[in-house]
Design a protein around this motif. Structure first.
Motif, short mmCIF file in Angstrom:
data_model
loop_
_atom_site.label_atom_id
_atom_site.label_comp_id
_atom_site.label_asym_id
_atom_site.label_seq_id
_atom_site.Cartn_x
_atom_site.Cartn_y
_atom_site.Cartn_z
N LYS A 115 0.81 -1.22 0.00
CA LYS A 115 0.00 0.00 0.00
C LYS A 115 0.84 1.26 0.00
N THR A 116 2.07 1.16 0.43
CA THR A 116 2.90 2.34 0.61
C THR A 116 4.07 2.37 -0.35
N PHE A 117 4.61 3.57 -0.56
CA PHE A 117 5.86 3.73 -1.28
C PHE A 117 6.67 4.82 -0.59
N SER A 118 7.96 4.87 -0.88
CA SER A 118 8.83 5.79 -0.16
C SER A 118 9.65 6.64 -1.12
N PHE A 119 10.03 7.80 -0.63
CA PHE A 119 10.93 8.68 -1.38
C PHE A 119 11.77 9.46 -0.39
N ARG A 120 12.84 10.08 -0.92
CA ARG A 120 13.79 10.79 -0.07
C ARG A 120 14.04 12.19 -0.63
N HIS A 121 13.95 13.17 0.27
CA HIS A 121 14.26 14.55 -0.06
C HIS A 121 15.66 14.91 0.45
N HIS A 122 16.43 15.60 -0.35
CA HIS A 122 17.71 16.17 0.08
C HIS A 122 17.60 17.69 -0.05
N LEU A 123 17.86 18.39 1.04
CA LEU A 123 17.79 19.85 1.04
C LEU A 123 19.22 20.40 1.05
N PHE A 124 19.57 21.14 -0.01
CA PHE A 124 20.91 21.71 -0.14
C PHE A 124 20.86 23.23 -0.04
N GLU A 125 21.89 23.82 0.54
CA GLU A 125 22.11 25.26 0.42
C GLU A 125 22.56 25.49 -1.02
N ALA A 126 21.84 26.32 -1.76
CA ALA A 126 21.99 26.35 -3.21
C ALA A 126 23.29 26.98 -3.70
N ARG A 127 23.84 27.91 -2.96
CA ARG A 127 25.07 28.58 -3.45
C ARG A 127 26.29 27.69 -3.32
N THR A 128 26.40 26.99 -2.20
CA THR A 128 27.58 26.16 -1.93
C THR A 128 27.33 24.68 -2.21
N HIS A 129 26.06 24.32 -2.45
CA HIS A 129 25.66 22.92 -2.65
C HIS A 129 25.93 22.07 -1.40
N ARG A 130 25.91 22.72 -0.25
CA ARG A 130 26.10 22.01 1.01
C ARG A 130 24.82 21.31 1.43
N LEU A 131 24.92 20.04 1.83
CA LEU A 131 23.75 19.30 2.28
C LEU A 131 23.32 19.82 3.65
N ALA A 132 22.07 20.21 3.76
CA ALA A 132 21.54 20.73 5.02
C ALA A 132 20.67 19.71 5.75
N ALA A 133 19.82 18.97 5.00
CA ALA A 133 18.91 18.04 5.66
C ALA A 133 18.49 16.95 4.69
N VAL A 134 18.11 15.81 5.27
CA VAL A 134 17.57 14.68 4.51
C VAL A 134 16.28 14.24 5.19
N CYS A 135 15.27 13.97 4.38
CA CYS A 135 14.00 13.51 4.93
C CYS A 135 13.49 12.32 4.13
N ASP A 136 13.32 11.19 4.81
CA ASP A 136 12.70 10.01 4.20
C ASP A 136 11.20 10.06 4.48
N VAL A 137 10.40 9.69 3.48
CA VAL A 137 8.95 9.77 3.59
C VAL A 137 8.33 8.45 3.16
N MET A 138 7.39 7.96 3.95
CA MET A 138 6.56 6.82 3.58
C MET A 138 5.16 7.37 3.29
N ALA A 139 4.64 7.07 2.10
CA ALA A 139 3.38 7.68 1.66
C ALA A 139 2.43 6.62 1.11
N LEU A 140 1.17 7.03 0.96
CA LEU A 140 0.16 6.16 0.38
C LEU A 140 -0.93 7.01 -0.26
N THR A 141 -1.77 6.35 -1.04
CA THR A 141 -2.94 7.02 -1.60
C THR A 141 -4.14 6.74 -0.71
N MET A 142 -4.99 7.75 -0.52
CA MET A 142 -6.15 7.63 0.35
C MET A 142 -7.41 7.96 -0.44
#
Length: 291
Positions: free
Chosen positions: A239-266
């Motif tokens: 029922k579920t699928f997952s994806f991952r977000h990477h948040l970078f500071e755009a000028r230096t391309h420095r990684l700021a945060a990572v967020c894994d998400v488990m999602a579904l349709t309702m």
């Protein structure tokens, strides 16, 4: 041993999304405030426990405009981290558990006994609903991944933003609610990389729902910083699928945060999860990030 009431709140209509329920970024705003209040009332600080390693969020019950909310927070010595702080968000009318956040710390082992002594009066057992399910308690990577590596693995740019003063806490750093704002606006673009795009969902009367998240900060963001979110699919089940977000500071391309998400349709009428069709699951797995 007792939890502390850290937040008294109310769901405003402008905080609800296209599914007519409280949007995930506003859960995080309340968890941010619960953390600040718990630190004030308990004496918890980074000097004692170190910086937070991860925050696991589980969404248990939908919240709607007009719902009155109460948050209770406590230390769980039997949690998944050396020091675990649990925040439980409940609907006041029926005490239904709406969402939980599990904050993980890894203080030095030498201070473990002292931490137990200090926080014994605000401790309680680890509640089973708050236990991380989909994502392990260990950290998301080592924080040195680059935007180029993510792009080669199949991720794409799905959002851009700028950190504004209103997005920061008292420490001058962007808070979790800002990260979730970026990821919430990015998520539909990730969904659109699957067969479950905007038109597909509308035709079937379905909505996009997140059921669990794991957020890890790898570096601070301050007002004025431009950011870019790069995201990709990571897996699919019944029922579920997952994806991952990477948040970078755009000028230096420095990684700021990572967020894994488990999602579904309702189903927007029955408010029930819908199983993934075989062809949809196959398409997601075929498009998942390549390690």
């Amino acid at each position: 041993m007792a939890a502390i009431e850290t937040v008294f709140s109310f769901v405003n209509c402008w905080e609800c999304d296209e599914n007519d329920h409280l949007n995930v970024q506003f859960y995080l705003a309340r968890f941010d405030e619960a953390d600040r209040q718990f630190r004030l009332m308990s004496g918890l600080s980074d000097a004692l426990a170190g910086a937070r390693r991860a925050r696991h969020i589980r969404y248990h019950e939908e919240l709607y405009s007009g719902d009155t909310l109460v948050m209770r927070s406590h230390v769980a010595f039997d949690g998944p981290y050396m020091l675990t702080v649990v925040h439980e968000l409940r609907r006041a009318a029926d005490d239904a558990l709406a969402a939980t956040a599990t904050d993980g710390y890894a203080p030095a082992t030498a201070v473990a006994k002292e931490l137990r002594r200090r926080f014994q009066t605000v401790s309680a057992p680890m509640p089973d609903p708050a236990q991380p399910r989909s994502f392990a308690a260990s950290s998301n990577g080592n924080g040195v991944v680059t935007a180029q590596q993510i792009e080669k693995a199949g991720a794409r740019v799905v959002h851009r933003a700028t950190v504004l003063p209103r997005h920061t806490g008292a420490d001058g750093r962007a808070d979790d609610a800002f990260a979730l704002m970026c990821f919430t606006e990015a998520a539909p673009h990730v969904w659109n990389t699957t067969p479950m795009g905007d038109a597909w969902l509308t035709e079937r009367g379905l909505g996009r729902v997140a059921v669990e998240m794991k957020l890890v900060w790898h570096g601070p963001l301050k007002p004025g910083d431009p950011v870019v979110t790069m995201s990709g699919l990571t897996g699919a089940g019944g029922k579920t699928f997952s994806f991952r977000h990477h948040l970078f500071e755009a000028r230096t391309h420095r990684l700021a945060a990572v967020c894994d998400v488990m999602a579904l349709t309702m189903d927007l009428k029955t408010r029930k999860a819908i199983p993934l069709d075989d062809d949809v699951r196959a398409a997601i797995l075929n498009g998942a990030l390549k390690s």
